[in-house]
Design a protein around this motif. Structure first.
Motif, short mmCIF file in Angstrom:
data_model
loop_
_atom_site.label_atom_id
_atom_site.label_comp_id
_atom_site.label_asym_id
_atom_site.label_seq_id
_atom_site.Cartn_x
_atom_site.Cartn_y
_atom_site.Cartn_z
N MET A 1 0.84 -1.20 0.00
CA MET A 1 0.00 0.00 0.00
C MET A 1 0.87 1.25 0.00
SD MET A 1 -2.70 1.30 2.92
CE MET A 1 -3.78 -0.11 2.69
N SER A 2 0.47 2.24 -0.80
CA SER A 2 1.16 3.52 -0.79
C SER A 2 0.41 4.51 -1.67
CB SER A 2 2.61 3.39 -1.28
OG SER A 2 3.35 4.56 -1.00
N HIS A 3 0.91 5.73 -1.71
CA HIS A 3 0.40 6.73 -2.65
C HIS A 3 0.67 6.24 -4.07
CE1 HIS A 3 0.19 10.52 -4.91
NE2 HIS A 3 -0.53 10.99 -3.90
N THR A 4 -0.22 6.57 -4.98
CA THR A 4 -0.11 6.08 -6.36
C THR A 4 1.22 6.45 -7.00
OG1 THR A 4 -1.16 6.09 -8.53
CG2 THR A 4 -1.30 8.12 -7.27
N VAL A 5 1.79 7.60 -6.65
CA VAL A 5 3.08 8.01 -7.22
C VAL A 5 4.18 7.05 -6.80
CG1 VAL A 5 4.87 9.79 -7.15
CG2 VAL A 5 2.48 10.44 -7.46
N LEU A 6 4.20 6.66 -5.53
CA LEU A 6 5.24 5.74 -5.06
C LEU A 6 5.06 4.35 -5.64
CD1 LEU A 6 6.94 7.49 -3.22
CD2 LEU A 6 6.59 5.82 -1.41
N LEU A 7 3.81 3.91 -5.81
CA LEU A 7 3.57 2.62 -6.44
C LEU A 7 4.17 2.60 -7.84
CD1 LEU A 7 -0.14 1.98 -5.37
CD2 LEU A 7 1.88 0.77 -4.54
N GLY A 8 4.04 3.71 -8.55
CA GLY A 8 4.58 3.80 -9.90
C GLY A 8 6.08 3.82 -9.94
N GLN A 9 6.72 4.15 -8.82
CA GLN A 9 8.18 4.21 -8.78
C GLN A 9 8.83 2.90 -8.38
OE1 GLN A 9 9.50 7.54 -6.41
NE2 GLN A 9 8.07 8.94 -7.38
N CYS A 10 8.02 1.89 -8.07
CA CYS A 10 8.56 0.59 -7.63
C CYS A 10 8.05 -0.56 -8.48
CB CYS A 10 8.20 0.33 -6.16
SG CYS A 10 8.82 1.56 -5.02
N ARG A 11 7.68 -0.29 -9.70
CA ARG A 11 7.05 -1.31 -10.54
C ARG A 11 7.95 -2.54 -10.71
NH1 ARG A 11 5.21 3.29 -13.71
NH2 ARG A 11 2.94 3.50 -13.54
N ASP A 12 9.22 -2.34 -10.96
CA ASP A 12 10.12 -3.47 -11.20
C ASP A 12 10.19 -4.38 -9.98
OD1 ASP A 12 10.60 -2.48 -13.71
OD2 ASP A 12 12.56 -1.62 -13.22
N PHE A 13 10.35 -3.79 -8.80
CA PHE A 13 10.45 -4.58 -7.58
C PHE A 13 9.16 -5.35 -7.32
CE2 PHE A 13 9.72 -5.19 -3.06
CZ PHE A 13 10.90 -5.77 -2.64
N LEU A 14 8.02 -4.67 -7.45
CA LEU A 14 6.73 -5.32 -7.19
C LEU A 14 6.49 -6.46 -8.17
CD1 LEU A 14 4.49 -2.19 -6.48
CD2 LEU A 14 5.64 -3.68 -4.83
N ARG A 15 6.87 -6.25 -9.43
CA ARG A 15 6.68 -7.28 -10.44
C ARG A 15 7.56 -8.50 -10.14
NH1 ARG A 15 8.35 -4.58 -14.43
NH2 ARG A 15 6.37 -3.50 -14.80
N ARG A 16 8.80 -8.28 -9.75
CA ARG A 16 9.71 -9.39 -9.48
C ARG A 16 9.23 -10.25 -8.32
NH1 ARG A 16 13.79 -5.56 -9.75
NH2 ARG A 16 14.15 -5.77 -7.50
N HIS A 17 8.56 -9.63 -7.35
CA HIS A 17 8.13 -10.36 -6.15
C HIS A 17 6.64 -10.66 -6.16
CE1 HIS A 17 12.02 -10.04 -4.09
NE2 HIS A 17 12.12 -8.85 -4.66
#
Length: 292
Positions: free
Chosen positions: A105-121
């Motif tokens: 969970m986070s602000h939508t801007v921060l979610l967009g800045q971690c796409r690679d990490f979230l996808r890998r995990h």
């Protein structure tokens, strides 16, 4: 009760990146959280706090919405700037492992800045109101498969463990903040690293004559003054009323800056200096990195 002279106000929950900026730039002061940017400004105007910490732009996402409308009307003065690197941590309740997390969970801007990490995990994003607020929700909730994306400071404040650090896609992502006070400080002074170099920020409106903006800007070119920022925005909801915000390198007492501002005044109907302040040490570092 905390003395107001020892407080610096910021917008957001404790643990927000604005809170981090307060800690980095003014570690001797206690940070005062406020609900809105307007509340931050009013806290200083009313004497509830000594300084205000306001974000103005991000290196990835550009200008912070509405902030340039607030600065000229605030009655406050810029006395310093602070650059904060946006380092993002994955925060979870004690005992939760990375492999247990399926949502972040986070602000939508921060979610967009971690796409690679979230996808890998294989972690899904969940939109929260803000970064520190998401960390607070995770800390108070019972669900253990939900983590938060926020500054490490938020984990410290809300008792969350850092499962991963610096997971942002862009390692150079930086937010610029302005520190504002009730009284101006135009004294020449070094920055926090002891380095010299002043900036001057101002807003202006050009006169209603042909090529007024072109002519107004000419003085900075002919006098060798580097303009680091120039932005326009409408005022009073009228398409024909445009105000400009500018940052330049130098002090108004520098001969070349004085000449450039004199030329600017000739072509403007309004000129308001918002502040004169030292350049943050990270400003020069970023310029060196761009030049390779």
């Amino acid at each position: 009760m905390t003395d107001a002279s020892n407080l610096i106000a910021f917008q957001g929950e404790p643990g927000a990146y604005s809170h981090q900026a307060c800690r980095d730039a003014r570690p001797e002061l206690e940070a005062l959280p406020c609900r809105t940017f307007e509340d931050v400004i009013e806290a200083v105007r009313s004497g509830q706090a000594e300084l205000a910490m306001l974000p103005v732009e991000n290196s990835t996402y550009g200008r912070v919405a509405d902030i340039h409308h607030l600065l000229p009307e605030s009655g406050l003065h810029i006395i310093d700037e602070a650059f904060v690197r946006v380092h993002i941590s994955l925060l979870a309740k004690p005992g939760v492992r990375l492999e247990d997390v399926s949502e972040a969970m986070s602000h939508t801007v921060l979610l967009g800045q971690c796409r690679d990490f979230l996808r890998r995990h294989d972690i899904r994003g969940r939109i929260g109101a803000d970064t520190a607020g998401s960390a607070k929700i995770v800390s108070e909730g019972a669900e253990r498969h939900i983590a938060a994306l926020a500054a490490p400071l938020a984990g410290e404040i809300y008792g969350l463990n850092r499962l991963a650090d610096q997971i942002e896609d862009r390692q150079n992502n930086t937010t610029r903040f302005l520190i504002m006070a009730r009284e101006p400080d135009h004294a020449r002074r070094p920055n926090r690293a002891g380095e010299e170099g002043m900036l001057t920020s101002f807003v202006f409106r050009v006169r209603n004559i042909p090529a007024a903006l072109y002519k107004a800007m000419g003085g900075f070119a002919t006098n060798g003054v580097n303009m680091t920022k120039l932005e326009s925005y409408m005022v009073d909801g009228v398409f024909t009323a445009t105000q400009f915000y500018a940052d330049i390198e130098g002090h108004p007492e520098d001969a070349n800056v004085r000449r450039a501002l004199d030329e600017l005044r000739y072509f403007t109907s309004m000129l308001n200096v918002l502040g004169v302040y030292p350049a943050d040490p990270l400003r020069a570092e970023q310029l060196r990195n761009r030049r390779g």
